[in-house]
Motif scaffolding. Structure first.
Motif, short mmCIF file in Angstrom:
data_model
loop_
_atom_site.label_atom_id
_atom_site.label_comp_id
_atom_site.label_asym_id
_atom_site.label_seq_id
_atom_site.Cartn_x
_atom_site.Cartn_y
_atom_site.Cartn_z
N VAL A 203 -35.82 -14.67 23.20
CA VAL A 203 -36.09 -15.20 24.54
C VAL A 203 -35.29 -16.49 24.70
CG1 VAL A 203 -37.84 -16.00 26.16
CG2 VAL A 203 -38.41 -14.22 24.50
N TYR A 204 -34.55 -16.59 25.80
CA TYR A 204 -33.68 -17.74 26.03
C TYR A 204 -34.02 -18.42 27.36
CZ TYR A 204 -30.47 -16.25 22.31
OH TYR A 204 -29.91 -15.92 21.11
N ALA A 205 -33.75 -19.72 27.39
CA ALA A 205 -33.71 -20.46 28.64
C ALA A 205 -32.24 -20.68 28.97
CB ALA A 205 -34.44 -21.79 28.52
N LEU A 206 -31.80 -20.19 30.12
CA LEU A 206 -30.40 -20.30 30.53
C LEU A 206 -30.25 -21.36 31.61
CD1 LEU A 206 -29.45 -16.51 30.82
CD2 LEU A 206 -29.28 -18.01 28.82
N THR A 207 -29.28 -22.24 31.44
CA THR A 207 -28.96 -23.25 32.45
C THR A 207 -27.45 -23.32 32.64
OG1 THR A 207 -28.87 -25.05 30.80
CG2 THR A 207 -31.00 -24.64 31.87
N GLU B 163 -38.74 -27.58 26.94
CA GLU B 163 -39.36 -28.11 25.72
C GLU B 163 -40.78 -27.58 25.56
OE1 GLU B 163 -39.07 -32.27 26.30
OE2 GLU B 163 -36.91 -32.37 25.88
N PHE B 164 -41.52 -27.53 26.67
CA PHE B 164 -42.90 -27.06 26.62
C PHE B 164 -42.96 -25.59 26.21
CE2 PHE B 164 -46.37 -24.82 28.75
CZ PHE B 164 -47.48 -25.54 28.30
N LEU B 165 -42.11 -24.75 26.84
CA LEU B 165 -42.12 -23.33 26.50
C LEU B 165 -41.76 -23.12 25.03
CD1 LEU B 165 -40.48 -21.63 29.61
CD2 LEU B 165 -42.90 -21.75 29.02
N LYS B 166 -40.76 -23.83 24.55
CA LYS B 166 -40.36 -23.67 23.15
C LYS B 166 -41.49 -24.08 22.22
CE LYS B 166 -36.52 -24.50 20.01
NZ LYS B 166 -35.14 -24.99 19.88
N GLU B 167 -42.15 -25.19 22.54
CA GLU B 167 -43.26 -25.68 21.72
C GLU B 167 -44.42 -24.68 21.71
OE1 GLU B 167 -46.88 -28.83 22.34
OE2 GLU B 167 -44.92 -29.33 23.19
N ALA C 34 -27.29 -21.41 26.71
CA ALA C 34 -28.45 -20.62 26.28
C ALA C 34 -29.22 -21.38 25.21
CB ALA C 34 -27.99 -19.26 25.76
N ARG C 35 -30.48 -21.68 25.50
CA ARG C 35 -31.34 -22.38 24.54
C ARG C 35 -32.40 -21.39 24.04
NH1 ARG C 35 -29.88 -25.82 28.55
NH2 ARG C 35 -29.30 -27.96 27.99
N PRO C 36 -32.41 -21.08 22.75
CA PRO C 36 -33.40 -20.12 22.22
C PRO C 36 -34.80 -20.70 22.29
CG PRO C 36 -32.14 -21.12 20.43
CD PRO C 36 -31.49 -21.57 21.70
N ILE D 167 -35.30 -17.79 32.63
CA ILE D 167 -35.82 -17.33 31.35
C ILE D 167 -35.46 -15.86 31.20
CG2 ILE D 167 -37.87 -17.11 29.90
CD1 ILE D 167 -37.12 -20.00 30.70
N ARG D 168 -34.83 -15.52 30.10
CA ARG D 168 -34.35 -14.16 29.91
C ARG D 168 -34.74 -13.64 28.52
NH1 ARG D 168 -34.53 -13.89 34.39
NH2 ARG D 168 -32.88 -13.78 35.96
N ILE D 169 -35.05 -12.33 28.48
CA ILE D 169 -35.36 -11.65 27.23
C ILE D 169 -34.15 -10.83 26.83
CG2 ILE D 169 -36.87 -9.94 26.12
CD1 ILE D 169 -39.09 -10.78 28.00
#
Length: 295
Positions: free
Chosen positions: A264-268, A282-286, A155-157, A143-145
């Motif tokens: 804020v992004y989730a990087l994979t 999905e939980f964090l985005k929700e 990168a998933r916003p 997780i990156r800011i």
């Protein structure tokens, strides 16, 4: 996948002994069923059905094909159900790299809620400030800011946080309250890593102001702490300032102005993710979207 779908349709036609019954069971029109089965027979090179005006019957080859197709389709459906169960209740170790202060101050209650929802998942978190290598290190997600630096990662916003100006009452009493952005040039402005200009927005109006500080820092938590101790003005997200604002240690400065939103992004490393990682993202985005509704 298309072949498996045609096999499933053939099984339904054979079980219903006709296209009408199979159409009612699958929702696929009669004409489409007939066309798909004819294409299947052509691809195989054998007639699978005897068609009459009232019903259809399996040929000898059709009976053999039906038994094998039914077994394959049943196994596929079972696998799909099992995968659905895995997605509903994922398990295993989730290895994640998180921003230190953001994780401690803001994400901790979200992670606790996620852990309660999915008891089968265990957690291995890295909160060091270093940029982990998702390719060579065994992390599921980072997780990156801020905007991602590497174009090789997915990168998933997740959210976008607004930055605002804060200072302690003691600092403002000693140094004065800035009345407009240009006044910040005469103040101690606490920055990450180095002195840099701040771009502030008020509606459609935008202005860039020079900033300077006696301190060079690489930790947002320490910057925020220095601000509470009266060491200067800080530009941080509302989420990071919330507790100090509630306790009276920080107050808003130039409240009509705000900084550039911080994503804020989730990087994979890959788009193909295990269930535990999918659910976490999905939980964090929700939850982040819910927490920022209307802000």
């Amino acid at each position: 996948m298309e072949l498996l779908n045609d096999m499933a349709l053939f099984v339904e036609v054979a079980k219903a002994k006709g296209f009408r019954g199979a159409s009612e069971a699958t929702g696929v029109p009669n004409s489409t069923l007939s066309r798909r089965i004819s294409a299947l027979e052509k691809a195989i090179g054998l007639r699978l059905l005897h068609r009459t005006t009232r019903r259809v019957e399996l040929t000898e080859a059709g009976q053999v094909y039906f038994e094998r197709c039914k077994r394959i389709v049943d196994e596929a459906r079972l696998a799909h159900e099992q995968l659905g169960e895995m997605l509903a209740q994922p398990s295993g170790v989730l290895r994640a790299s998180l921003p230190v202060d953001f994780a401690v101050i803001y994400m901790a209650p979200l992670i606790a809620e996620f852990a309660e929802r999915y008891p089968g998942i265990r957690f291995d978190f890295d909160l060091t400030p270093r940029q982990v290598d998702l390719v060579s290190e065994p992390f599921d997600v980072a997780i990156r800011i801020g905007e991602p630096e590497s174009s090789h990662l997915i990168a998933r916003p997740l959210a976008s946080f607004v930055q605002r100006l804060y200072a302690s009452p003691s600092y403002l009493k000693r140094s004065g309250v800035p009345m407009e952005p240009a006044d910040l040039a005469r103040h101690e402005c606490l920055n990450v890593l180095r002195d840099r200009p701040w771009t502030l927005h008020r509606g459609k109006q935008s202005i860039q102001v020079s900033t300077s500080s006696r301190f060079t820092l690489n930790n947002v938590g320490l910057i925020r702490r220095f601000a509470t101790l009266g060491m200067g003005i800080v530009l941080i997200t509302d989420e990071l300032a919330a507790d100090d604002v509630a306790a009276g240690r920080l107050v808003r400065v130039l409240p009509q102005w705000q900084g550039k939103p911080i994503p804020v992004y989730a990087l994979t490393e890959t788009r193909l993710l295990p269930a535990k990682t999918q659910r976490f993202i999905e939980f964090l985005k929700e939850r982040l979207a819910k927490n920022h509704a209307g802000t």
